[in-house]
Design a protein around this motif. Structure first.
Motif, PDB file in Angstrom:
ATOM      1  N   UNK A   1       0.827  -1.212   0.000  1.00  0.00           N
ATOM      2  CA  UNK A   1       0.000   0.000   0.000  1.00  0.00           C
ATOM      3  C   UNK A   1       0.857   1.257   0.000  1.00  0.00           C
ATOM      4  N   UNK A   2       2.007   1.197   0.638  1.00  0.00           N
ATOM      5  CA  UNK A   2       2.908   2.359   0.655  1.00  0.00           C
ATOM      6  C   UNK A   2       3.422   2.701  -0.741  1.00  0.00           C
ATOM      7  N   UNK A   3       3.560   1.679  -1.592  1.00  0.00           N
ATOM      8  CA  UNK A   3       4.031   1.978  -2.961  1.00  0.00           C
ATOM      9  C   UNK A   3       2.860   2.149  -3.925  1.00  0.00           C
ATOM     10  N   UNK A   4       1.650   2.303  -3.380  1.00  0.00           N
ATOM     11  CA  UNK A   4       0.519   2.698  -4.213  1.00  0.00           C
ATOM     12  C   UNK A   4      -0.324   1.570  -4.767  1.00  0.00           C
ATOM     13  N   UNK A   5      -0.068   0.334  -4.314  1.00  0.00           N
ATOM     14  CA  UNK A   5      -0.895  -0.780  -4.780  1.00  0.00           C
ATOM     15  C   UNK A   5      -2.124  -0.916  -3.890  1.00  0.00           C
ATOM     16  N   UNK A   6      -3.217  -1.474  -4.423  1.00  0.00           N
ATOM     17  CA  UNK A   6      -4.434  -1.606  -3.619  1.00  0.00           C
ATOM     18  C   UNK A   6      -4.275  -2.616  -2.480  1.00  0.00           C
ATOM     19  N   UNK A   7      -3.377  -3.592  -2.653  1.00  0.00           N
ATOM     20  CA  UNK A   7      -3.181  -4.658  -1.675  1.00  0.00           C
ATOM     21  C   UNK A   7      -1.971  -5.471  -2.159  1.00  0.00           C
ATOM     22  N   UNK A   8      -1.698  -6.564  -1.476  1.00  0.00           N
ATOM     23  CA  UNK A   8      -0.665  -7.481  -1.954  1.00  0.00           C
ATOM     24  C   UNK A   8      -1.068  -7.993  -3.340  1.00  0.00           C
ATOM     25  N   UNK A   9      -0.092  -8.094  -4.245  1.00  0.00           N
ATOM     26  CA  UNK A   9      -0.377  -8.623  -5.590  1.00  0.00           C
ATOM     27  C   UNK A   9       0.459  -9.880  -5.837  1.00  0.00           C
ATOM     28  N   UNK A  10      -0.067 -10.736  -6.714  1.00  0.00           N
ATOM     29  CA  UNK A  10       0.663 -11.952  -7.090  1.00  0.00           C
ATOM     30  C   UNK A  10       1.882 -11.587  -7.930  1.00  0.00           C
ATOM     31  N   UNK A  11       2.900 -12.435  -7.868  1.00  0.00           N
ATOM     32  CA  UNK A  11       4.047 -12.289  -8.764  1.00  0.00           C
ATOM     33  C   UNK A  11       3.530 -12.419 -10.209  1.00  0.00           C
TER      34      UNK A  11
END
Lengths: 142, 154
Positions: A49-59
């Protein structure tokens, strides 16, 4: 090193069996260990989230690995895959619950090539959105 | 700052050999949930014409991406790796990777482009076995997002 599928039995438009692959946080931790990709966006919600993603993402490479299973399961011999490429267009968002996310993969023979090869185009979606673009494999058939 | 175009075409020295182990292939296949016996059972692999268990098609990425660190961490190139995302990935196989392979990777910068404030870097990794025979080529497109381009984006 060729598939169990005969080139002569295949036509442009032949559909490969669609498959759905589950992915949870536990899957991502396991994949991180197996692949050596420990980028925290794949397991640390706060960091993601700190780098602007909505949540954890898959590789992205995990999604790429799942998508080709539609081809290798169809062909029988995974060694029949002679080319495989994708574009990572959207992330697969993996919530922190037991269901996680799902990756839906369908494939279709898009072209018959020389030397008993075919090109398979894959459609790869999660949560209703395409997550891979230009997802194509060239397969050596019998 | 834009990456130096003069790096296009630059090749880096081949990596030390990576020895592909049966158990590493099994671990990878389990991590992606793939139960194809060609990855875990030498007899099943032999029935398909392979001399030992083979690796799933994307397995080799772990090896080529590690090799690409020669490029991405080259201080002369000066890539800001904290802004890098994986754009595209492609493989072309002469044969599948299999257990017992000792693989070396030679990385080459194929292209450097600037688009909409982003820096795009194309790296080709040529993978050869101990006999010097080609096994697979991996093309990796990395996108370093520009400082301006990231504002307000997911």
């Amino acid at each position: 090193m060729t598939a169990k599928i005969a080139y002569g039995d295949i036509e442009v438009g032949t559909e490969l069996p669609t498959q759905t692959f589950p992915v949870t946080r536990a899957t991502l931790v396991q994949y991180a260990g197996a692949s050596g990709d420990f980028n925290p966006i794949h397991w640390n919600e706060k960091f993601a989230k700190e780098v602007g993603l909505p949540d954890v993402i898959a590789h992205g490479m995990f999604t790429m690995a799942e998508a080709i299973r539609v081809v290798t399961d169809w062909a029988g011999d995974p060694g029949a895959v002679v080319e495989y490429g994708v574009r990572f267009t959207k992330p697969v968002v993996v919530p922190n619950d037991e269901q996680g996310a799902t990756i839906e993969v369908s494939g279709k023979v898009a072209a018959k090539l020389d030397d008993n090869r075919v090109r398979v185009d894959l459609t790869v979606k999660s949560a209703g959105q395409k997550v891979l673009g230009m997802s194509r494999a060239v397969v050596q058939l019998a | 700052m834009a990456l130096d175009q003069s790096f296009v075409g630059r090749s880096y020295p081949p990596t030390d050999p990576y020895e592909v182990g049966r158990e590493k292939i099994r671990e990878f296949a389990q991590a992606v949930g793939d139960t194809n016996p060609a990855y875990t059972d030498p007899e099943a692999a032999k029935a398909l014409g392979h001399s030992d268990v083979i690796a799933p098609p994307t397995f080799v990425f772990a090896i080529t991406f590690k090799a690409a660190a020669q490029v991405t961490t080259d201080p002369q190139l000066g890539l800001d790796y904290s802004r890098v995302v994986h754009g595209d990935q492609k493989f072309a196989y002469t044969r599948p990777v299999r257990a017992g392979d000792r693989l070396r990777v030679t990385s080459t910068i194929e292209a450097i482009k600037s688009m909409a404030g982003n820096e795009i870097l194309d790296i080709r990794g040529e993978v050869h076995d101990e006999a010097g025979e080609h096994v697979v080529t991996a093309w990796t497109k990395l996108v370093a997002r520009g400082a301006d381009a990231t504002e307000g984006e997911a």
